[in-house]
Design a protein around this motif. Structure first.
Motif, short mmCIF file in Angstrom:
data_model
loop_
_atom_site.label_atom_id
_atom_site.label_comp_id
_atom_site.label_asym_id
_atom_site.label_seq_id
_atom_site.Cartn_x
_atom_site.Cartn_y
_atom_site.Cartn_z
N SER A 25 -82.14 -12.35 5.59
CA SER A 25 -81.12 -11.99 4.61
C SER A 25 -80.38 -10.71 4.99
O SER A 25 -79.26 -10.48 4.55
N LEU A 26 -81.02 -9.87 5.82
CA LEU A 26 -80.38 -8.65 6.30
C LEU A 26 -79.54 -8.89 7.55
O LEU A 26 -78.97 -7.96 8.12
N GLY A 27 -79.45 -10.15 7.96
CA GLY A 27 -78.62 -10.48 9.12
C GLY A 27 -79.38 -10.46 10.43
O GLY A 27 -78.77 -10.52 11.49
N PHE A 28 -80.72 -10.38 10.38
CA PHE A 28 -81.51 -10.40 11.59
C PHE A 28 -81.89 -11.85 11.89
O PHE A 28 -82.43 -12.54 11.02
N TYR A 29 -81.63 -12.31 13.09
CA TYR A 29 -82.05 -13.66 13.45
C TYR A 29 -83.56 -13.69 13.57
O TYR A 29 -84.19 -12.74 14.02
N ASN A 30 -84.15 -14.80 13.15
CA ASN A 30 -85.60 -14.94 13.18
C ASN A 30 -85.95 -16.35 13.60
O ASN A 30 -86.63 -17.08 12.90
N ASN A 31 -85.42 -16.73 14.77
CA ASN A 31 -85.55 -18.10 15.24
C ASN A 31 -86.68 -18.25 16.24
O ASN A 31 -86.94 -17.37 17.06
N VAL A 32 -87.33 -19.40 16.20
CA VAL A 32 -88.38 -19.76 17.14
C VAL A 32 -87.98 -21.09 17.78
O VAL A 32 -87.34 -21.93 17.13
N GLY A 33 -88.35 -21.29 19.03
CA GLY A 33 -88.03 -22.55 19.69
C GLY A 33 -89.19 -23.06 20.52
O GLY A 33 -89.88 -22.28 21.17
N VAL A 34 -89.41 -24.36 20.47
CA VAL A 34 -90.34 -25.02 21.39
C VAL A 34 -89.58 -26.20 21.98
O VAL A 34 -89.13 -27.09 21.26
N SER A 35 -89.44 -26.19 23.30
CA SER A 35 -88.66 -27.20 24.01
C SER A 35 -89.56 -27.98 24.95
O SER A 35 -90.46 -27.40 25.57
N ALA A 36 -89.34 -29.27 25.06
CA ALA A 36 -90.20 -30.11 25.89
C ALA A 36 -89.38 -31.05 26.75
O ALA A 36 -88.34 -31.57 26.32
N PHE A 37 -89.86 -31.26 27.98
CA PHE A 37 -89.23 -32.19 28.92
C PHE A 37 -89.90 -33.56 28.77
O PHE A 37 -91.11 -33.70 28.99
N TYR A 38 -89.11 -34.56 28.40
CA TYR A 38 -89.59 -35.93 28.21
C TYR A 38 -89.10 -36.81 29.36
O TYR A 38 -87.94 -36.71 29.76
N SER A 39 -89.96 -37.67 29.84
CA SER A 39 -89.55 -38.65 30.85
C SER A 39 -89.99 -40.04 30.42
O SER A 39 -91.09 -40.21 29.86
N SER A 40 -89.13 -41.01 30.66
CA SER A 40 -89.38 -42.39 30.22
C SER A 40 -89.55 -43.31 31.43
O SER A 40 -88.98 -43.07 32.50
N LEU A 41 -90.31 -44.37 31.23
CA LEU A 41 -90.48 -45.38 32.27
C LEU A 41 -89.23 -46.23 32.44
O LEU A 41 -89.04 -46.87 33.47
N SER A 42 -88.36 -46.23 31.41
CA SER A 42 -87.21 -47.14 31.40
C SER A 42 -85.90 -46.36 31.41
O SER A 42 -85.79 -45.28 30.85
N ALA A 43 -84.91 -46.96 32.05
CA ALA A 43 -83.54 -46.44 31.96
C ALA A 43 -82.89 -47.01 30.70
O ALA A 43 -83.28 -48.07 30.21
N ARG A 44 -81.92 -46.30 30.16
CA ARG A 44 -81.22 -46.76 28.96
C ARG A 44 -79.84 -46.13 28.94
O ARG A 44 -79.59 -45.13 29.62
N ASP A 45 -78.95 -46.69 28.14
CA ASP A 45 -77.63 -46.07 28.01
C ASP A 45 -77.67 -45.02 26.89
O ASP A 45 -78.64 -44.94 26.12
N PHE A 46 -76.62 -44.23 26.79
CA PHE A 46 -76.62 -43.13 25.83
C PHE A 46 -76.70 -43.60 24.38
O PHE A 46 -77.46 -43.03 23.59
N PRO A 47 -75.93 -44.64 23.97
CA PRO A 47 -76.08 -45.08 22.57
C PRO A 47 -77.50 -45.47 22.20
O PRO A 47 -77.98 -45.17 21.10
N ALA A 48 -78.22 -46.11 23.12
CA ALA A 48 -79.61 -46.49 22.84
C ALA A 48 -80.48 -45.25 22.73
O ALA A 48 -81.36 -45.16 21.86
N LEU A 49 -80.25 -44.26 23.62
CA LEU A 49 -81.02 -43.02 23.54
C LEU A 49 -80.76 -42.31 22.23
O LEU A 49 -81.69 -41.84 21.56
N LYS A 50 -79.50 -42.23 21.85
CA LYS A 50 -79.13 -41.54 20.61
C LYS A 50 -79.80 -42.22 19.41
O LYS A 50 -80.34 -41.54 18.52
#
Length: 487
Positions: A25-50
């Motif tokens: 509320s005082l304007g200080f950002y207080n963000n946390v992030g956890v990011s992960a790399f995913y890999s799939s056995l199958s190829a797909r197009d972007f609409p299917a991924l979305k």
């Protein structure tokens, strides 16, 4: 927050959660992030991924009430959580086509992901529409096969702690695998265009705040000692904690950089920790202190550490477990020194490291754990008074600690290990924005599904100089690798 009257009130913001909402509320950002790399056995197009991403997010939201909760009246003495009536998945998710970022171990790729995360940690959650949550996902995908993606989950610290980021990815991983088993990879889904896709939040109560499921007992001795230290703080002139806390908005931008260690280095480091009767967290804390002290001018000989402690282990398991999303943490404080002899000899970081010190840190952490939540710093928050005024009162004063260290552990899949499993998770990155009122440097540890340790480092530009941070990070990388080699 816009349109409060369309939101369903859930429960008051708890003591620990108020710590984050007051800063926000005082304007200080207080963000946390956890990011992960995913890999799939199958190829797909972007609409299917979305489509897959949205189906998986919808399933995770349905299982976790915290993801549809938003803090309201953050700037008042009585903030509360409210449930969004719906969540616009299109608005909460950003898709970025990128071949550059998808190689998890390439230095160029690592720097590009760091840049994206740094940007996210300098973007708050204020002034949102009533269908936007206090979290967001950034999905980086390869433009053709869409079989490799990076999912960055970034969230307001009042909603959840770092461990919750792993819980999110376990749930998302399982949901993505289930959805992939029934969703065609090509041609079945056209682009959604501007169509708005909404998730309906579950009609379930928010998991209780920490003080509602743990007594957080405090002894009179602990209270009096804490009050004394608050009223009459001791600070030797040789302590370094970065530049003082400031109201200057130009010095509120978080920098972020990650260091990814190989599987062999990580395994060797863990073996060394076990053989010397200590832990990874303790060793990295001592190595970070050594790297910082090595790069400081000779007049500084003390650094202080603020270490995060997960409190889930002491909470009712039918209410909170490793797959829950919420905020249940406390901390311990530690101190590291170098001697005048170290300065005269111009000791390197590796010379400032000792296994005895690492074992001492392990005992410090164990002592805090053995208290099982009794006499914890978070229990004192009930006596902290107006947190807004408390934070404002810190402007112009020195910081209490040099660096914060938080280790959320190892990513363990929520998907049954099976050769037919569609998706795998490899590298994981734990990131946080730097704390305007807190330690000068943030150190965030996680080990991914690939068995590789990742250390994320954050700082405020101007509070800690970027050039100095770059040198300190190079030193930290060197000493971690040297310890892993030498054992």
């Amino acid at each position: 927050m816009a349109d409060h009257h369309f939101l369903t009130r859930l429960r008051p913001v708890g003591l620990l959660e108020q710590f984050a909402t007051a800063r926000h509320s005082l304007g200080f950002y207080n963000n946390v992030g956890v990011s992960a790399f995913y890999s799939s056995l199958s190829a797909r197009d972007f609409p299917a991924l979305k489509h897959l991403i949205f189906v998986a997010l919808d399933a995770v939201i349905a299982d976790h009430p915290a993801l549809s909760a938003v803090p309201v009246d953050e700037g008042t003495s009585a903030p509360y959580f409210a449930r969004l009536p719906q969540i616009n998945l299109q608005e909460a998710t950003t898709f970025v086509s990128s071949e550059l970022v998808l190689d998890p171990y390439n230095e160029v790729s690592i720097k590009e992901l760091d840049r994206i995360l740094e940007e996210q940690h300098n973007t708050g959650f204020r002034n949102q529409a009533s269908s936007l949550p206090f979290w967001r996902t950034i999905v980086l995908y390869e433009p053709e096969k869409c079989s490799n993606v990076v999912v960055c989950f970034v969230f307001h610290h009042a909603l959840a702690d770092g461990t919750s980021g792993l819980a999110f990815h376990r749930a998302f991983h399982s949901a993505l695998d289930r959805a992939s088993s029934i969703t065609p990879t090509f041609g079945a889904y056209c682009s959604h265009g501007n169509t708005e896709l909404f998730a309906r939040p579950p009609d379930r109560s928010l998991i209780p705040s920490l003080e509602d499921i743990h007594p957080l007992p405090l002894s009179i001795t602990y209270i009096l000692k804490s009050l004394w230290n608050d009223w009459f703080p001791t600070r030797p002139s040789t302590v370094w904690t970065g530049a003082p806390i400031t109201a200057d908005h130009r010095k509120r931008r978080s920098g972020f950089h990650s260091i990814c260690f190989s599987q062999d280095t990580t395994a060797s480091l863990l073996r060394a920790c076990r053989s010397h009767s200590t832990t990874l967290t303790a060793v990295v804390e001592v190595l970070t202190a050594a790297a910082v002290l090595t790069e400081l001018p000779s007049e500084y000989s003390i650094v202080r550490c603020d270490g995060a402690i997960a409190m889930r282990r002491w909470l009712p398991h039918d209410v909170v477990n490793e797959n829950s999303i919420g905020n249940w943490v406390s901390r311990y404080v530690d101190e590291h020194r170098r001697t005048a002899g170290d300065v005269r000899a111009r000791s390197k970081a590796i010379d400032l490291f000792s296994w005895d010190e690492a074992r001492r840190v392990r005992k410090t952490i164990e002592t805090e754990l053995n208290k099982e939540g009794k006499n914890s710093v978070v229990g004192l928050l009930k006596y902290a008074g107006d947190l807004h005024q408390r934070f404002k009162g810190k402007i112009g004063k020195d910081r209490d600690e040099t660096f914060e260290i938080s280790n959320i552990g190892v990513y363990k899949s929520g998907v049954a290990e099976d050769k037919d499993c569609e998706w795998k998770v490899g590298r994981v990155v734990f990131s946080q924005c730097a704390d305007v009122c807190g330690p000068a440097i943030g150190v965030s540890l996680v080990t991914g599904g690939d068995g590789c340790l990742n250390i994320g480092l954050s700082w405020l530009e101007g509070i800690v100089e970027g050039v100095w941070m770059e040198q300190m990070m190079r030193t930290l990388r060197q000493v971690v690798e040297e310890i892993s080699r030498s054992g």
